[in-house]
Design an enzyme around this catalytic site. Sequence first.
Site, PDB file in Angstrom:
ATOM      1  N   ARG A  74       0.815  -1.217   0.000  1.00 49.37           N
ATOM      2  CA  ARG A  74       0.000   0.000   0.000  1.00 49.37           C
ATOM      3  C   ARG A  74       0.850   1.270   0.000  1.00 49.37           C
ATOM      4  O   ARG A  74       0.318   2.378  -0.056  1.00 49.37           O
ATOM      5  CB  ARG A  74      -0.912   0.022   1.234  1.00 49.37           C
ATOM      6  CG  ARG A  74      -1.867  -1.151   1.343  1.00 49.37           C
ATOM      7  CD  ARG A  74      -2.521  -1.216   2.720  1.00 49.37           C
ATOM      8  NE  ARG A  74      -3.412  -0.101   2.952  1.00 49.37           N
ATOM      9  CZ  ARG A  74      -4.743  -0.161   2.878  1.00 49.37           C
ATOM     10  NH1 ARG A  74      -5.338  -1.296   2.574  1.00 49.37           N
ATOM     11  NH2 ARG A  74      -5.487   0.888   3.102  1.00 49.37           N
ATOM     12  N   TYR A 103       0.634   4.418  -2.422  1.00 57.17           N
ATOM     13  CA  TYR A 103      -0.424   5.387  -2.148  1.00 57.17           C
ATOM     14  C   TYR A 103      -0.178   6.127  -0.840  1.00 57.17           C
ATOM     15  O   TYR A 103      -0.176   7.363  -0.799  1.00 57.17           O
ATOM     16  CB  TYR A 103      -1.769   4.665  -2.100  1.00 57.17           C
ATOM     17  CG  TYR A 103      -2.958   5.572  -1.904  1.00 57.17           C
ATOM     18  CD1 TYR A 103      -3.404   6.408  -2.925  1.00 57.17           C
ATOM     19  CD2 TYR A 103      -3.665   5.592  -0.694  1.00 57.17           C
ATOM     20  CE1 TYR A 103      -4.506   7.230  -2.756  1.00 57.17           C
ATOM     21  CE2 TYR A 103      -4.768   6.404  -0.516  1.00 57.17           C
ATOM     22  CZ  TYR A 103      -5.179   7.225  -1.550  1.00 57.17           C
ATOM     23  OH  TYR A 103      -6.268   8.051  -1.373  1.00 57.17           O
ATOM     24  N   ASP A 104       0.084   5.368   0.240  1.00 51.74           N
ATOM     25  CA  ASP A 104       0.266   5.980   1.560  1.00 51.74           C
ATOM     26  C   ASP A 104       1.435   6.963   1.559  1.00 51.74           C
ATOM     27  O   ASP A 104       1.306   8.120   1.969  1.00 51.74           O
ATOM     28  CB  ASP A 104       0.510   4.909   2.621  1.00 51.74           C
ATOM     29  CG  ASP A 104      -0.632   3.906   2.736  1.00 51.74           C
ATOM     30  OD1 ASP A 104      -1.619   4.035   1.984  1.00 51.74           O
ATOM     31  OD2 ASP A 104      -0.537   3.001   3.575  1.00 51.74           O
ATOM     32  N   GLY A 160       3.018   8.053  -1.102  1.00 46.70           N
ATOM     33  CA  GLY A 160       2.841   9.046  -2.152  1.00 46.70           C
ATOM     34  C   GLY A 160       2.059  10.249  -1.665  1.00 46.70           C
ATOM     35  O   GLY A 160       2.409  11.406  -1.941  1.00 46.70           O
ATOM     36  N   ARG A 183     -13.663  -1.094  -2.748  1.00 49.74           N
ATOM     37  CA  ARG A 183     -13.862  -0.470  -1.436  1.00 49.74           C
ATOM     38  C   ARG A 183     -15.045  -1.128  -0.736  1.00 49.74           C
ATOM     39  O   ARG A 183     -15.960  -1.645  -1.365  1.00 49.74           O
ATOM     40  CB  ARG A 183     -14.070   1.030  -1.596  1.00 49.74           C
ATOM     41  CG  ARG A 183     -12.808   1.743  -2.077  1.00 49.74           C
ATOM     42  CD  ARG A 183     -12.989   3.246  -2.064  1.00 49.74           C
ATOM     43  NE  ARG A 183     -12.918   3.799  -3.390  1.00 49.74           N
ATOM     44  CZ  ARG A 183     -12.767   5.098  -3.656  1.00 49.74           C
ATOM     45  NH1 ARG A 183     -12.670   5.966  -2.671  1.00 49.74           N
ATOM     46  NH2 ARG A 183     -12.715   5.530  -4.896  1.00 49.74           N
ATOM     47  N   VAL A 184     -15.011  -1.075   0.577  1.00 49.30           N
ATOM     48  CA  VAL A 184     -15.925  -1.924   1.331  1.00 49.30           C
ATOM     49  C   VAL A 184     -17.395  -1.573   1.097  1.00 49.30           C
ATOM     50  O   VAL A 184     -18.240  -2.467   0.965  1.00 49.30           O
ATOM     51  CB  VAL A 184     -15.570  -1.897   2.837  1.00 49.30           C
ATOM     52  CG1 VAL A 184     -15.755  -0.508   3.439  1.00 49.30           C
ATOM     53  CG2 VAL A 184     -16.393  -2.922   3.599  1.00 49.30           C
ATOM     54  N   ASN A 239     -18.325  -2.747  -2.426  1.00 43.73           N
ATOM     55  CA  ASN A 239     -18.277  -4.212  -2.417  1.00 43.73           C
ATOM     56  C   ASN A 239     -19.531  -4.805  -1.789  1.00 43.73           C
ATOM     57  O   ASN A 239     -20.182  -5.681  -2.361  1.00 43.73           O
ATOM     58  CB  ASN A 239     -17.054  -4.703  -1.626  1.00 43.73           C
ATOM     59  CG  ASN A 239     -15.830  -4.875  -2.485  1.00 43.73           C
ATOM     60  OD1 ASN A 239     -15.850  -4.599  -3.681  1.00 43.73           O
ATOM     61  ND2 ASN A 239     -14.748  -5.326  -1.881  1.00 43.73           N
ATOM     62  N   THR A 299     -13.938  -7.184  12.949  1.00 42.54           N
ATOM     63  CA  THR A 299     -13.939  -6.245  14.078  1.00 42.54           C
ATOM     64  C   THR A 299     -13.181  -4.955  13.760  1.00 42.54           C
ATOM     65  O   THR A 299     -13.239  -3.999  14.543  1.00 42.54           O
ATOM     66  CB  THR A 299     -13.318  -6.883  15.329  1.00 42.54           C
ATOM     67  OG1 THR A 299     -11.973  -7.274  15.047  1.00 42.54           O
ATOM     68  CG2 THR A 299     -14.126  -8.089  15.771  1.00 42.54           C
TER      69      THR A 299
END
Length: 318
Positions: free
Chosen positions: A149, A152-153, A155, A193-194, A197, A215
Amino acid sequence: MNAIDSPSKKRILVTGGAGFLGSHLCTRLLADGNHVICLDNFYTGSPDNIRSLVRTPAFEVIDHDVTSPIDLQVDEIYNLACPASPIHYQRAPLQTLKTCFMGAMNMLELAQATGAKILQASTSEVYGDPHVHPQPETYWGHVNPIGVRSCYDEGKRAAETLFFDYHRQFGVRIKVARIFNTYGPNMRPDDGRVVSNFIVQALRGEGLTIYGDGTQTRSFCYVDDLIEGFIRLMASDDTVTGPINLGTPAEFTMRELAELTTSLIGSTGGILHLPLPADDPTQRKPDISRAREVLGWQPTVALEAGLARTIEYFRGVV
């Protein structure tokens, strides 16, 4: 004089303007009476997102990659160009990193040349997998610099550095917004994305895929609330540079989100658990004290109401 050439109207550049957030921002800026230039290379942005805008005389579309310089005369710049979902940025990590860094630099150069104000769409991913909860802007983060990741992070972290160095060295008028999970119409069904999705899987009668035990938490902000935060941040005094968190402090587990989504749709597909991806944060919740104090901003759309609107959109595209 043509209405779109009126000196009272701002010429505003939105990079990534055909994307999820960009298309909503373009719509809002046009509604506010501005001339809007949408710049996009359509890697993840979609012409469908801006189809209703192209007939508007005050709207322009330029097919262009922000990693290459461009010469325009503008009053404000919103730099949103970058793949934002893990599926898309991990598919092209080097291009993602280049977009974050070179794209930011090219837009900052344009802002310096024109005297434009410029807003950077940064991300809560700059906090990584946080050891501080909720995350205030003063927290420096806990980020893996060499993970899947990281393009992106890191960047986005580098882009923030560029913004503040251009501000300190050249006096460029900057605004930095750190976006927490945002959802709403115009999301791509395949973006991974959640929220999208879960909705797509539920509408198709499939099992909802939860990574890990469900959780882990996220805070979900409806897109209209986020765009209002952008507008207020850009309009704020030049001394307000940010970074400023924009998101909702209401925190939900992935299981709670799955249950709410299936309840709203009436799905019976159940839940499928898969392994947790590498470097996936276990908690994400913004401290929005600064946004409340400086911008008078806080989210107004509850998750259930926002999900209902988003589900209605996806019923028409899935």
